[in-house]
Design a protein around this motif. Structure first.
Motif, PDB file in Angstrom:
ATOM      1  N   ASP A  91       0.853  -1.188   0.000  1.00  0.00           N
ATOM      2  CA  ASP A  91       0.000   0.000   0.000  1.00  0.00           C
ATOM      3  C   ASP A  91       0.883   1.231   0.000  1.00  0.00           C
ATOM      4  OD1 ASP A  91      -2.423  -1.401   0.086  1.00  0.00           O
ATOM      5  OD2 ASP A  91      -2.333  -1.560   2.268  1.00  0.00           O
ATOM      6  N   LEU A  92       0.474   2.238  -0.755  1.00  0.00           N
ATOM      7  CA  LEU A  92       1.186   3.507  -0.820  1.00  0.00           C
ATOM      8  C   LEU A  92       0.592   4.470   0.192  1.00  0.00           C
ATOM      9  CD1 LEU A  92       3.272   5.269  -2.467  1.00  0.00           C
ATOM     10  CD2 LEU A  92       1.291   6.035  -3.811  1.00  0.00           C
ATOM     11  N   THR A 107       3.435  14.184  -5.861  1.00  0.00           N
ATOM     12  CA  THR A 107       3.192  13.359  -7.050  1.00  0.00           C
ATOM     13  C   THR A 107       4.511  12.858  -7.622  1.00  0.00           C
ATOM     14  OG1 THR A 107       1.180  14.619  -7.533  1.00  0.00           O
ATOM     15  CG2 THR A 107       2.110  13.328  -9.332  1.00  0.00           C
ATOM     16  N   CYS A 110       5.940  10.147  -5.306  1.00  0.00           N
ATOM     17  CA  CYS A 110       5.165   8.905  -5.401  1.00  0.00           C
ATOM     18  C   CYS A 110       5.455   8.166  -6.702  1.00  0.00           C
ATOM     19  CB  CYS A 110       3.671   9.201  -5.285  1.00  0.00           C
ATOM     20  SG  CYS A 110       3.145   9.652  -3.618  1.00  0.00           S
ATOM     21  N   TRP A 132      -4.026   1.868  -2.446  1.00  0.00           N
ATOM     22  CA  TRP A 132      -4.092   3.191  -1.811  1.00  0.00           C
ATOM     23  C   TRP A 132      -5.383   3.239  -1.022  1.00  0.00           C
ATOM     24  CZ3 TRP A 132      -8.151   6.548  -2.431  1.00  0.00           C
ATOM     25  CH2 TRP A 132      -8.001   7.821  -1.887  1.00  0.00           C
ATOM     26  N   SER A 141      -5.363  13.715  -0.942  1.00  0.00           N
ATOM     27  CA  SER A 141      -4.742  12.411  -1.153  1.00  0.00           C
ATOM     28  C   SER A 141      -5.370  11.712  -2.356  1.00  0.00           C
ATOM     29  CB  SER A 141      -4.906  11.543   0.105  1.00  0.00           C
ATOM     30  OG  SER A 141      -4.261  10.301  -0.057  1.00  0.00           O
ATOM     31  N   ALA A 145      -3.533  10.200  -5.855  1.00  0.00           N
ATOM     32  CA  ALA A 145      -3.691   8.819  -6.333  1.00  0.00           C
ATOM     33  C   ALA A 145      -4.315   8.788  -7.726  1.00  0.00           C
ATOM     34  CB  ALA A 145      -4.522   8.015  -5.337  1.00  0.00           C
ATOM     35  N   GLN A 146      -5.281   9.659  -7.964  1.00  0.00           N
ATOM     36  CA  GLN A 146      -5.918   9.736  -9.285  1.00  0.00           C
ATOM     37  C   GLN A 146      -4.891  10.102 -10.354  1.00  0.00           C
ATOM     38  OE1 GLN A 146      -8.448  13.154  -9.975  1.00  0.00           O
ATOM     39  NE2 GLN A 146      -9.869  11.937 -11.223  1.00  0.00           N
ATOM     40  N   LEU A 148      -1.761   9.593 -10.311  1.00  0.00           N
ATOM     41  CA  LEU A 148      -0.784   8.512 -10.444  1.00  0.00           C
ATOM     42  C   LEU A 148      -1.312   7.333 -11.254  1.00  0.00           C
ATOM     43  CD1 LEU A 148       0.594   8.568  -6.798  1.00  0.00           C
ATOM     44  CD2 LEU A 148       1.808   9.338  -8.865  1.00  0.00           C
ATOM     45  N   PHE A 150      -4.082   5.399 -10.276  1.00  0.00           N
ATOM     46  CA  PHE A 150      -4.823   4.432  -9.481  1.00  0.00           C
ATOM     47  C   PHE A 150      -6.274   4.374  -9.950  1.00  0.00           C
ATOM     48  CE2 PHE A 150      -1.203   4.874  -6.785  1.00  0.00           C
ATOM     49  CZ  PHE A 150      -1.149   3.738  -5.993  1.00  0.00           C
ATOM     50  N   ARG A 180      -0.743   3.939 -15.903  1.00  0.00           N
ATOM     51  CA  ARG A 180      -0.441   5.020 -14.961  1.00  0.00           C
ATOM     52  C   ARG A 180      -0.871   6.398 -15.449  1.00  0.00           C
ATOM     53  NH1 ARG A 180       5.074   4.442 -11.771  1.00  0.00           N
ATOM     54  NH2 ARG A 180       5.775   2.595 -12.810  1.00  0.00           N
ATOM     55  N   TRP A 185     -12.465   9.335 -11.538  1.00  0.00           N
ATOM     56  CA  TRP A 185     -12.940   8.819 -10.263  1.00  0.00           C
ATOM     57  C   TRP A 185     -14.313   9.398  -9.987  1.00  0.00           C
ATOM     58  CZ3 TRP A 185      -9.118   8.248  -5.623  1.00  0.00           C
ATOM     59  CH2 TRP A 185      -8.006   7.475  -6.003  1.00  0.00           C
TER      60      TRP A 185
END
Length: 189
Positions: A91-92, A107, A110, A132, A141, A145-146, A148, A150, A180, A185
């Motif tokens: 998990d990140l 970013t 990560c 994540w 956060s 993640a979006q 990146l 995820f 990636r 989302w």
């Protein structure tokens, strides 16, 4: 695994050490970090010392957690890590000192950690998946993640606890085979 540092164009990612204790303690006084990150509150010098020394040494050696301080011009800007490393997944997790937010550092850091996570051994971990999670409502956060790449996987209702209080928990995942690119989302778009 032996501790190692990572580098980006603008940043150094260095495992925490005793020299970082006061900077970690100071950053963890931020109300936003305390609201979103499962750290002790109040966060004392002793907490930072244990984290930067004993905890870091033990988890790197066991291969269960790999954490780095994010350094900009030698100053501690935040922390990023791979947690719960097992069964070809991890998990990140991350946080950023308020003085360094809004510059794209998190970013960038990560992305480098994900390159390490998915990269083949011995330069990387060769993981198949990185997850994540964040307490529902942690838009900052979630946006990282979006960006990146995820994929949002849903909300676990009352699926996480913070200092004894149950909270909804957002989850997302990134596979080594994913491209990636930023994803759509439903909680952000």
């Amino acid at each position: 695994m032996k501790k190692l540092s990572l580098h980006t164009t603008r940043l150094e990612l260095v495992p925490p050490c005793s020299d970082d204790v006061e900077a970690i303690r100071s950053a963890c006084q931020d109300p936003e970090i305390q609201h979103w990150v499962p750290i002790p509150v109040p966060y004392r010098y002793e907490d930072a010392l244990e984290y930067a020394t004993v905890h870091t040494e033990q988890t790197w050696e066991a291969g269960t957690e790999f954490t780095w301080t994010i350094r900009s011009s030698s100053q501690l800007a935040g922390v990023v890590g791979l947690y719960r490393v097992a069964n070809s997944s991890a998990d990140l997790g991350f946080w950023m000192d308020p003085a360094f937010r809004g510059r794209g550092f998190l970013t960038e850091a990560c992305r480098e950690v994900l390159d390490f996570a998915f990269g083949p051994a011995p330069q990387g971990l060769g993981l198949a998946r990185v997850g994540w999670n964040a307490y529902a409502g942690n838009i900052g956060s979630a946006r990282i993640a979006q960006k990146l790449g995820f994929h949002f996987e849903g909300t676990a209702r009352l699926g996480a606890a913070l200092r004894g209080e149950l909270r909804d928990d957002w989850a997302a995942g990134l596979l080594s085979t994913d491209d990636r690119n930023a994803q759509k989302w439903p909680i952000l778009d």
